[in-house]
Write a protein that holds these residues in place. Structure first.
Motif, PDB file in Angstrom:
ATOM      1  N   GLU A 109      37.618 -22.460  -7.904  1.00 45.10           N
ATOM      2  CA  GLU A 109      36.533 -22.447  -8.866  1.00 45.10           C
ATOM      3  C   GLU A 109      36.939 -23.237 -10.100  1.00 45.10           C
ATOM      4  OE1 GLU A 109      34.402 -18.903  -9.660  1.00 45.10           O
ATOM      5  OE2 GLU A 109      34.899 -18.014  -7.727  1.00 45.10           O
ATOM      6  N   GLN A 152      29.778 -22.594  -5.916  1.00 41.97           N
ATOM      7  CA  GLN A 152      30.554 -22.101  -7.057  1.00 41.97           C
ATOM      8  C   GLN A 152      32.032 -21.997  -6.681  1.00 41.97           C
ATOM      9  OE1 GLN A 152      29.383 -18.723  -9.971  1.00 41.97           O
ATOM     10  NE2 GLN A 152      30.516 -17.695  -8.354  1.00 41.97           N
ATOM     11  N   TYR A 161      27.463 -26.648 -12.141  1.00 43.96           N
ATOM     12  CA  TYR A 161      26.113 -26.102 -12.229  1.00 43.96           C
ATOM     13  C   TYR A 161      25.440 -26.302 -10.882  1.00 43.96           C
ATOM     14  CZ  TYR A 161      24.020 -30.732 -12.151  1.00 43.96           C
ATOM     15  OH  TYR A 161      23.632 -31.984 -11.755  1.00 43.96           O
ATOM     16  N   VAL A 202      25.386 -15.795  -9.288  1.00 42.98           N
ATOM     17  CA  VAL A 202      26.472 -16.705  -9.683  1.00 42.98           C
ATOM     18  C   VAL A 202      26.700 -16.636 -11.188  1.00 42.98           C
ATOM     19  CG1 VAL A 202      26.028 -18.292  -7.761  1.00 42.98           C
ATOM     20  CG2 VAL A 202      24.898 -18.681  -9.970  1.00 42.98           C
ATOM     21  N   ILE A 218      27.587 -19.558 -12.951  1.00 36.30           N
ATOM     22  CA  ILE A 218      27.498 -20.923 -13.474  1.00 36.30           C
ATOM     23  C   ILE A 218      26.035 -21.248 -13.741  1.00 36.30           C
ATOM     24  CG2 ILE A 218      29.632 -21.771 -12.433  1.00 36.30           C
ATOM     25  CD1 ILE A 218      28.030 -22.880 -10.110  1.00 36.30           C
TER      26      ILE A 218
END
Length: 217
Positions: free
Chosen positions: A2, A127, A133, A163, A165
């Protein structure tokens, strides 16, 4: 792997413009992008599927100059080589492009890597692979991109909750339905024809900007 979001500057995803010169007709892309930014566009993605590498590079250099002047990030669709060549802020990849993890490895931790997703499973995997994004859609029917999966506002809200993000809704979004998309508490909307297809580009962008701002109050 990540992505460490602390290594990437604070990005405003609220009004995300994706380019399509076919929508513009005979109008100049550089001038149109400048007008869109003046109207409130906060991020630009240069999407040129039909240009050769040299043409794409030259165009990207011109657009980068404009986005730099207005302190707006420039994202290159698909072409990591072009993004590197013009020192763009990042890339956006789809399911048929290079894997997100590969894009992240090439670009490093300080560049944006956006990814297209349409469900929770894809969003979580993107993610995990290091996406900065997610562009989620298509929320509404769109003429600018074929073979898209349908994503409801409810689905969008669920993906947003799943998520950590930023999420940008995309697909057929315009001044009539943008406020509905923002009810999903996403970070922004991505549009093409809702800005570039209008006769007054600056005003069209400003109208969407005001809708987003009102939704965030």
């Amino acid at each position: 792997m990540e992505n460490n979001l602390n290594d990437i500057k604070d990005i405003d995803y609220s009004l995300y413009l994706v380019t399509d010169r076919k929508v513009l007709g005979n109008r100049d892309l550089c001038k149109s992008i400048k007008e869109a930014i003046q109207g409130g566009v906060s991020l630009v993605q240069l999407r040129e599927k039909d240009l050769g590498t040299n043409e794409f590079y030259k165009l990207a250099k011109k657009i980068k100059k404009i986005t730099d002047e207005h302190d707006v990030p420039l994202i290159i669709n698909d072409r990591i080589d072009i993004a590197l060549a013009v020192d763009a802020d990042g890339v956006h990849v789809g399911p048929d492009d290079l894997p997100i993890s590969v894009a992240r490895n090439i670009l490093g931790p300080n560049k944006i890597v956006g990814a297209s997703t349409c469900n929770i499973e894809e969003a979580l995997e993107a993610q995990k692979q290091g996406a900065t994004y997610l562009g989620v859609g298509a929320i509404f029917p769109t003429a600018t991109k074929s073979n898209t999966d349908d994503v409801s506002i409810e689905d969008l809200a669920c993906i947003k909750k799943a998520v950590n993000i930023p999420i940008v809704g995309i697909g057929g979004i315009n001044e009539k339905n943008a406020s509905k998309v923002m009810t999903a508490k996403v970070e922004g909307i991505a549009v093409v024809s809702a800005i570039l297809g209008k006769s007054d580009i600056k005003n069209a962008a400003n109208q969407l900007y005001e809708i987003i701002r009102s939704s965030n109050r």
